[in-house]
Motif scaffolding. Sequence first.
Motif, mmCIF file in Angstrom:
data_model
loop_
_atom_site.group_PDB
_atom_site.id
_atom_site.type_symbol
_atom_site.label_atom_id
_atom_site.label_comp_id
_atom_site.label_asym_id
_atom_site.label_seq_id
_atom_site.Cartn_x
_atom_site.Cartn_y
_atom_site.Cartn_z
ATOM 1 N N THR A 21 0.832 -1.202 0.000
ATOM 2 C CA THR A 21 0.000 0.000 0.000
ATOM 3 C C THR A 21 0.865 1.249 0.000
ATOM 4 O OG1 THR A 21 -1.781 -1.151 1.168
ATOM 5 C CG2 THR A 21 -1.796 1.253 1.253
ATOM 6 N N ARG A 22 1.901 1.280 0.835
ATOM 7 C CA ARG A 22 2.806 2.432 0.871
ATOM 8 C C ARG A 22 3.491 2.615 -0.474
ATOM 9 N NH1 ARG A 22 7.008 1.537 5.314
ATOM 10 N NH2 ARG A 22 7.785 3.530 4.492
ATOM 11 N N ALA A 23 3.916 1.521 -1.069
ATOM 12 C CA ALA A 23 4.593 1.612 -2.366
ATOM 13 C C ALA A 23 3.643 2.156 -3.431
ATOM 14 C CB ALA A 23 5.125 0.242 -2.775
ATOM 15 N N TRP A 24 2.386 1.699 -3.429
ATOM 16 C CA TRP A 24 1.406 2.187 -4.392
ATOM 17 C C TRP A 24 1.216 3.696 -4.249
ATOM 18 C CZ3 TRP A 24 -3.343 4.656 -4.321
ATOM 19 C CH2 TRP A 24 -4.083 4.602 -5.512
ATOM 20 N N TRP A 25 1.090 4.172 -3.011
ATOM 21 C CA TRP A 25 0.918 5.606 -2.793
ATOM 22 C C TRP A 25 2.154 6.382 -3.223
ATOM 23 C CZ3 TRP A 25 -3.200 8.407 -2.270
ATOM 24 C CH2 TRP A 25 -4.368 7.846 -1.750
ATOM 25 N N ARG A 26 3.332 5.854 -2.960
ATOM 26 C CA ARG A 26 4.557 6.554 -3.379
ATOM 27 C C ARG A 26 4.598 6.674 -4.896
ATOM 28 N NH1 ARG A 26 7.442 9.585 -1.968
ATOM 29 N NH2 ARG A 26 9.558 8.769 -1.856
ATOM 30 N N LEU A 27 4.093 5.674 -5.590
ATOM 31 C CA LEU A 27 4.104 5.710 -7.045
ATOM 32 C C LEU A 27 3.061 6.669 -7.611
ATOM 33 C CD1 LEU A 27 4.683 1.953 -7.932
ATOM 34 C CD2 LEU A 27 6.299 3.851 -8.179
ATOM 35 N N GLN A 28 2.130 7.142 -6.788
ATOM 36 C CA GLN A 28 1.165 8.136 -7.270
ATOM 37 C C GLN A 28 1.739 9.545 -7.258
ATOM 38 O OE1 GLN A 28 -1.594 6.560 -8.477
ATOM 39 N NE2 GLN A 28 -0.373 4.864 -7.669
ATOM 40 N N GLU A 29 2.867 9.723 -6.626
ATOM 41 C CA GLU A 29 3.442 11.059 -6.491
ATOM 42 C C GLU A 29 4.177 11.470 -7.764
ATOM 43 O OE1 GLU A 29 5.992 10.756 -3.141
ATOM 44 O OE2 GLU A 29 4.361 10.286 -1.738
ATOM 45 N N PRO A 30 4.176 12.772 -8.107
ATOM 46 C CA PRO A 30 4.907 13.243 -9.282
ATOM 47 C C PRO A 30 6.395 13.370 -8.976
ATOM 48 C CG PRO A 30 3.834 15.087 -8.207
ATOM 49 C CD PRO A 30 3.410 13.848 -7.453
ATOM 50 N N ALA A 31 7.051 12.216 -8.833
ATOM 51 C CA ALA A 31 8.447 12.213 -8.387
ATOM 52 C C ALA A 31 9.425 11.915 -9.507
ATOM 53 C CB ALA A 31 8.626 11.191 -7.261
ATOM 54 N N GLY A 32 9.003 12.119 -10.761
ATOM 55 C CA GLY A 32 9.925 11.869 -11.855
ATOM 56 C C GLY A 32 10.104 10.384 -12.119
ATOM 57 N N ARG A 33 11.250 10.027 -12.643
ATOM 58 C CA ARG A 33 11.486 8.654 -13.089
ATOM 59 C C ARG A 33 12.168 7.830 -11.993
ATOM 60 N NH1 ARG A 33 10.645 7.533 -18.096
ATOM 61 N NH2 ARG A 33 12.285 5.960 -18.231
ATOM 62 N N ARG A 34 11.484 7.666 -10.884
ATOM 63 C CA ARG A 34 11.999 6.830 -9.799
ATOM 64 C C ARG A 34 12.028 5.372 -10.248
ATOM 65 N NH1 ARG A 34 8.025 7.373 -6.573
ATOM 66 N NH2 ARG A 34 8.772 8.924 -5.096
ATOM 67 N N THR A 35 13.125 4.671 -9.994
ATOM 68 C CA THR A 35 13.199 3.254 -10.357
ATOM 69 C C THR A 35 12.519 2.415 -9.286
ATOM 70 O OG1 THR A 35 15.305 2.836 -9.232
ATOM 71 C CG2 THR A 35 15.409 3.667 -11.507
ATOM 72 N N ILE A 36 12.064 1.240 -9.673
ATOM 73 C CA ILE A 36 11.432 0.336 -8.707
ATOM 74 C C ILE A 36 12.463 -0.163 -7.709
ATOM 75 C CG2 ILE A 36 10.066 -1.750 -8.449
ATOM 76 C CD1 ILE A 36 8.710 0.680 -9.892
ATOM 77 N N GLU A 37 13.709 -0.353 -8.156
ATOM 78 C CA GLU A 37 14.770 -0.752 -7.227
ATOM 79 C C GLU A 37 14.969 0.296 -6.139
ATOM 80 O OE1 GLU A 37 14.986 -0.822 -10.489
ATOM 81 O OE2 GLU A 37 15.618 -2.846 -11.093
ATOM 82 N N ALA A 38 14.967 1.579 -6.533
ATOM 83 C CA ALA A 38 15.141 2.649 -5.558
ATOM 84 C C ALA A 38 13.961 2.700 -4.591
ATOM 85 C CB ALA A 38 15.305 3.988 -6.276
ATOM 86 N N LEU A 39 12.756 2.500 -5.108
ATOM 87 C CA LEU A 39 11.576 2.503 -4.239
ATOM 88 C C LEU A 39 11.641 1.339 -3.254
ATOM 89 C CD1 LEU A 39 8.762 3.517 -3.447
ATOM 90 C CD2 LEU A 39 7.818 2.091 -5.278
ATOM 91 N N ALA A 40 12.000 0.159 -3.727
ATOM 92 C CA ALA A 40 12.103 -1.001 -2.836
ATOM 93 C C ALA A 40 13.134 -0.750 -1.734
ATOM 94 C CB ALA A 40 12.463 -2.239 -3.646
#
Length: 265
Positions: free
Chosen positions: A159-178
């Motif tokens: 859930t936290r990851a989904w919300w972070r991906l809704q933000e206009p944060a540019g081209r964040r990689t999934i590795e960086a998010l994890a």
Amino acid sequence: MIQIHSAMADVGAGPCRAVSRLPEPRLRPFVSGYSGFRTRPGPSRRRFFPLAQTTVVIDFAGPVRLVTGPRATPAVYEDGWRRGVAFGLTPAGVSALAGMPMSELTGVTVPLEYLLGRRAGPLVDELGEAPDWAARFAVLDDRLSAWLAPDRTPDALVTRAWWRLQEPAGRRTIEALAAELGASRRYLELGFRRHIGLPPKTVARITRFQHAAYALSRSSASFATAAASGGFADQPHFTREVRAMSGVTPTELCAFLQDVEQRAP
């Protein structure tokens, strides 16, 4: 969160007027927004653009009461709706309202009863009888607050990851998010498959498109501004993604979205 009205537009049917509002604060982890809409009478086709959430559409003037799940491609409905409300549900909202993961709705459209059961009919009647949009949105606040079961929510990290991906944060990689969340990419991918129905990379791609689409719905926005809003590498990248995700050119997308006028219908 992208407003719900920016996810749908008329195709060759004249303007669709809409008024939008956020739900009351306690509902915002579950409900992304409300929109009241009205379209010109006559034959119409409605286009839904890609979304990483679930959309509920209730038409007061016709038989259209549907739920469409997250999707990475556009969908066109031949029998348009006339006047009603739409609202968006987050992954936590689908689980808390219907006791199912949002992945069960991914890429499909189902009747309202599939999500709400016996509650569907009375809700439609109550919304139709309300005197104005403020009253209808208040009905949704009241009913959804009563029906949501917050203990039935997806994995907290997903859930936290989904919300972070809704933000206009540019081209964040999934590795960086994890790494930011203290998880492995594999954990996120499996969790998204189980609870969201789309991989995290696709959710990030949809979000970039939606932020760009929202920028295009503003009459003063340029393509360069929209591309920057979505975190696209450059304008050619933006153009390719718009074509791939909406099935239309940026110029056509801009025209569709600006038909949705920002005033009460």
